[in-house]
Design a protein around this motif. Structure first.
Motif, short mmCIF file in Angstrom:
data_model
loop_
_atom_site.label_atom_id
_atom_site.label_comp_id
_atom_site.label_asym_id
_atom_site.label_seq_id
_atom_site.Cartn_x
_atom_site.Cartn_y
_atom_site.Cartn_z
N THR A 1 2.32 77.96 -46.32
CA THR A 1 2.37 79.11 -45.40
C THR A 1 2.59 78.59 -43.99
N THR A 2 3.58 79.13 -43.27
CA THR A 2 3.88 78.65 -41.92
C THR A 2 4.48 79.75 -41.06
N ASP A 3 4.23 79.65 -39.76
CA ASP A 3 4.91 80.46 -38.76
C ASP A 3 5.45 79.56 -37.66
N LEU A 4 5.62 78.28 -37.97
CA LEU A 4 6.23 77.35 -37.02
C LEU A 4 7.74 77.53 -37.01
N ARG A 5 8.36 77.31 -35.84
CA ARG A 5 9.82 77.36 -35.76
C ARG A 5 10.44 76.21 -36.56
N ASP A 6 9.75 75.06 -36.56
CA ASP A 6 10.25 73.90 -37.29
C ASP A 6 9.12 73.28 -38.12
N PRO A 7 8.97 73.70 -39.36
CA PRO A 7 7.89 73.18 -40.22
C PRO A 7 8.30 71.96 -41.04
N SER A 8 9.43 71.33 -40.69
CA SER A 8 10.00 70.29 -41.55
C SER A 8 9.04 69.13 -41.79
N ARG A 9 8.20 68.80 -40.79
CA ARG A 9 7.31 67.64 -40.96
C ARG A 9 6.28 67.86 -42.07
N TYR A 10 6.06 69.12 -42.45
CA TYR A 10 5.05 69.44 -43.48
C TYR A 10 5.67 69.74 -44.84
N LEU A 11 6.99 69.57 -44.95
CA LEU A 11 7.67 69.91 -46.20
C LEU A 11 8.12 68.64 -46.91
N SER A 12 7.97 68.64 -48.23
CA SER A 12 8.42 67.49 -49.02
C SER A 12 9.43 67.88 -50.09
N GLY A 13 9.74 69.18 -50.21
CA GLY A 13 10.72 69.65 -51.18
C GLY A 13 10.07 70.35 -52.35
N VAL B 1 7.96 78.73 -49.55
CA VAL B 1 7.47 78.88 -48.18
C VAL B 1 7.13 80.35 -47.93
N LEU B 2 5.91 80.59 -47.47
CA LEU B 2 5.46 81.93 -47.11
C LEU B 2 5.42 82.03 -45.59
N THR B 3 5.96 83.12 -45.04
CA THR B 3 5.96 83.27 -43.58
C THR B 3 5.73 84.72 -43.19
N GLY B 4 4.99 84.90 -42.08
CA GLY B 4 4.76 86.24 -41.55
C GLY B 4 5.75 86.62 -40.48
N LEU B 5 6.76 85.74 -40.20
CA LEU B 5 7.85 85.98 -39.26
C LEU B 5 7.41 85.92 -37.80
N ALA B 6 6.24 85.36 -37.51
CA ALA B 6 5.81 85.26 -36.11
C ALA B 6 6.71 84.32 -35.31
N TRP B 7 7.43 83.42 -35.99
CA TRP B 7 8.34 82.49 -35.30
C TRP B 7 9.59 83.19 -34.78
N ARG B 8 9.94 84.38 -35.32
CA ARG B 8 11.18 85.06 -34.96
C ARG B 8 10.98 85.94 -33.72
N ARG B 9 11.63 85.54 -32.64
CA ARG B 9 11.58 86.33 -31.41
C ARG B 9 12.89 87.08 -31.14
N ALA B 10 13.96 86.59 -31.75
CA ALA B 10 15.28 87.21 -31.59
C ALA B 10 16.09 86.95 -32.86
N PRO B 11 17.14 87.75 -33.11
CA PRO B 11 17.95 87.56 -34.32
C PRO B 11 18.53 86.15 -34.44
N LYS B 12 18.80 85.49 -33.30
CA LYS B 12 19.41 84.17 -33.35
C LYS B 12 18.45 83.09 -33.89
N ILE C 1 16.72 74.61 -41.50
CA ILE C 1 15.66 73.58 -41.62
C ILE C 1 15.05 73.61 -43.01
N LEU C 2 14.76 74.82 -43.54
CA LEU C 2 14.18 74.94 -44.88
C LEU C 2 15.14 74.42 -45.93
N ASP C 3 16.43 74.74 -45.80
CA ASP C 3 17.42 74.30 -46.77
C ASP C 3 17.54 72.77 -46.77
N ALA C 4 17.53 72.17 -45.57
CA ALA C 4 17.63 70.71 -45.46
C ALA C 4 16.40 70.03 -46.08
N ALA C 5 15.24 70.68 -46.03
CA ALA C 5 14.02 70.10 -46.60
C ALA C 5 13.96 70.27 -48.11
#
Length: 612
Positions: A32-44, A48-59, A67-71
């Motif tokens: 579970t994460t709301d970080l913009r970049d959670p890659s350091r905590y992902l091992s594949g 991933v569960l998210t409440g979308l608090a990281w999203r401030r704009a559509p971009k 980042i999730l796909d690369a992980a």
């Protein structure tokens, strides 16, 4: 588990928004994460569960999904509670990167999804591990051990995130799937296991040591939920059985995981049986030598048998320059009906463990000297022949020759053995070849002999927990001898020392050969009623006076005798003025009618204190 299984679980209430062709992806965990970049905590492989608090704009959606796909995550589940819906820009980004996207209803907690995923993934891993355990069991029972217990403990750590260790009743670590346990913690776990086994509790035993929860599984337990006392007399095995210590509280474990750990414990019992079988030859050789010594065989016959035993006990050395004899007995109160035939093997297993646990000073870390232990049993006693020669390989660089003079001081008369000490060993030992050429290539160090108290060391309290209130372990150690002629005397010396230990209080006690040359040898054989009358006549008046006046006459008497009657030294030790000390000694003499300036009265007080 697969993403498809999550979508088909109605209780989770997941709704697929994209990635229908990727639902066969495997899920290995959840985050579970709301970080913009959670890659350091992902091992594949995570969901991933998210409440979308990281999203401030559509971009923000595109870089987050990239980042999730690369992980290499398995999928993304977004909650609707924050915005009331899942933004279209997030759906588009997931479709672009072929990342499965689920919507999580507002009334479904992330904790519910997390618990479900963890339970399913753990169950699958446990099933996979159970298959590995079963395969490993077949390997170990059909031939040479396939890697030993470390392999299975390593799988417990890697696949189930369970740290586990195999320990002996003294707390010695046999194997581990993680960093070694601290000696104090291992001893505490062993003591908890012994106490729980003695009490007849059902396994696994759940304990807390230094704030950490552990579950303890007896190795070779007759079955989960069975009371050991109902299957066998626990006193016959409690002091020798290994245990599996797992850093976890098994109280809420499902039956499948408990069964898995029981299977691991049974698998390790196969390794235990294998190691016990490897001791058969050494036990037989020791028994033959002990039988010859007890039967009064000629020294030449005993020496011939030692020539056979020495290569087994000291590979590469050819003969042991010196031997010590250690005698141990385990007894149970009210156990007169228990025969010496039953008590002997119990003491044998305990003594083997004590000697294995107490390796010589200077031994290289990690050296396993269990193949040097030869223990026989006779008339309810365990009798060990301990060689006092260790190769330079065992002792590590720089150890050779360090202890020769100390061994000589212990009564062997041995000279120092340096790098060329092999010839001395062959000349001194009971199986010497005469030339020393075979042993000259191996540096031999005559280590200091075994000390009775040090032999028990930290295991005293641990073994005490296994003995319970009705058991006793007593142990005696002889001086070192360097010939077959000395073994009979060494055996009798060790037996006398054990009797001295038996006369002392406590569930675990030991005595050495040096105590047999003093008054201590006489005290155990004074009848109890005589001892009580003698000490009461001399010490009871002082105890009564101390109780009424808090005068500390008994401690003063002990210190005065210990200082050989020196007023100055005794006053300094007690932090008293000399006049105060003289007053106390005068009171002792007045109450007892004795004169502490007379040697005879000093000796009487000394013996009374020792017998009290």
């Amino acid at each position: 588990m697969r993403l498809r299984a999550l979508l088909e679980t109605d209780a989770l209430g997941l709704r697929l928004l994209g990635g229908a062709g990727e639902l066969d992806r495997g899920v290995r965990g959840v985050m579970t994460t709301d970080l913009r970049d959670p890659s350091r905590y992902l091992s594949g492989g995570e969901l991933v569960l998210t409440g979308l608090a990281w999203r401030r704009a559509p971009k923000d959606s595109e870089p987050f999904v990239r980042i999730l796909d690369a992980a290499g995550v398995a999928g993304l589940a977004a909650g609707e509670a924050e915005l009331g819906h899942i933004p279209e820009d997030l759906v588009t980004a997931c479709v672009r990167h072929r990342l499965p996207l689920f919507a999580v209803r507002e009334d479904v907690a992330f904790a519910t999804i997390t618990e479900h995923v963890v339970r399913q993934v753990s169950g699958e891993r446990a099933g996979d591990l159970a298959a590995v355990v079963d395969r490993h069991r077949r390997l170990m029972t059909s031939g040479p051990a396939g890697g030993g217990p470390e392999v299975v403990l390593g799988l417990l750590s890697s696949d189930l995130d369970l740290r586990a260790w195999v320990l002996t009743p003294t707390g010695r670590q046999v194997a581990g799937g993680g960093a070694p346990l601290a000696a104090s913690r291992a001893a505490a776990l062993a003591a908890e296991h012994l106490a729980a086994t003695r009490s007849g509790r059902r396994s696994p035993y759940r304990v807390t040591v230094a704030g950490t929860a552990y579950s303890l599984f007896p190795i070779g337990d007759p079955g989960r939920g069975a009371s050991p006392a109902a299957v066998k007399d626990v006193r016959e095995t409690v002091l020798s059985d290994w245990l599996l210590a797992v850093e976890a509280d098994a109280g809420e474990w499902p039956a499948e995981r408990l069964d898995l750990l029981q299977g691991v414990a049974q698998l390790i019992s196969v390794e235990r049986d294998r190691r016990d079988a490897s001791r058969t030859v050494r036990r037989r050789l020791a028994q033959e030598v002990v039988d010859l010594v007890q039967d009064g065989a000629a020294p030449a016959e005993i020496a011939a048998r030692l020539r056979v035993a020495a290569p087994v006990l000291l590979p590469g050395v050819g003969a042991a320059p010196h031997w010590q004899v250690v005698v141990a007995r385990v007894e149970w109160a009210g156990g007169e009906e228990r025969s010496a035939h039953a008590a002997g093997p119990v003491a044998q297993a305990v003594l083997e463990e004590i000697l294995t646990d107490r390796t010589p000073p200077g031994t290289a870390p990690g050296t396993d000297l269990s193949d040097r232990i030869a223990v026989a049993h006779a008339d309810g006693e365990a009798i060990a022949l301990v060689p006092l020669a260790w190769t330079a390989t065992d002792l590590g660089a720089g150890a050779s020759g360090a202890g020769g003079s100390e061994a000589g001081a212990g009564g062997t008369g041995a000279s120092k053995a340096g790098a060329a000490g092999g010839s001395e060993a062959s000349a001194a030992g009971p199986g010497a070849s005469g030339t020393g050429a075979a042993a000259a290539d191996v540096a031999v160090d005559h280590r200091p002999g075994l000390d009775a108290e040090a032999l028990l060391g930290a295991v005293r309290g641990t073994l005490g927990a296994g003995l319970g209130e009705d058991g006793r372990l007593t142990l005696g150690v002889s001086a070192a001898v360097h010939s077959a002629e000395g073994l009979r005397g060494a055996l009798e010396e060790a037996r006398h020392a054990r009797r001295v230990a038996a006369a002392r209080p406590g569930r675990v006690s030991a005595a050495g050969h040096h105590e047999l040359a003093s008054h201590v040898l006489l005290l155990p054989f004074v009848p109890d009623d005589v001892r009580r009358a003698f000490t009461a006549r001399l010490l009871d008046p002082l105890r009564e006076y101390d109780k009424r006046h808090r005068a500390e006459l008994i401690p003063t008497l002990e210190a005065f005798l210990d200082c050989d009657g020196s007023w100055t030294r005794c006053a300094a030790r007690l932090h008293l003025h000399v006049n105060t000390l003289r007053y106390r000694v005068g009171r002792i003499e007045q109450l007892t009618g004795r004169d502490l300036s007379r040697l005879e009265d000093k000796l009487d007080f000394f013996l009374a204190l020792r017998m009290s």
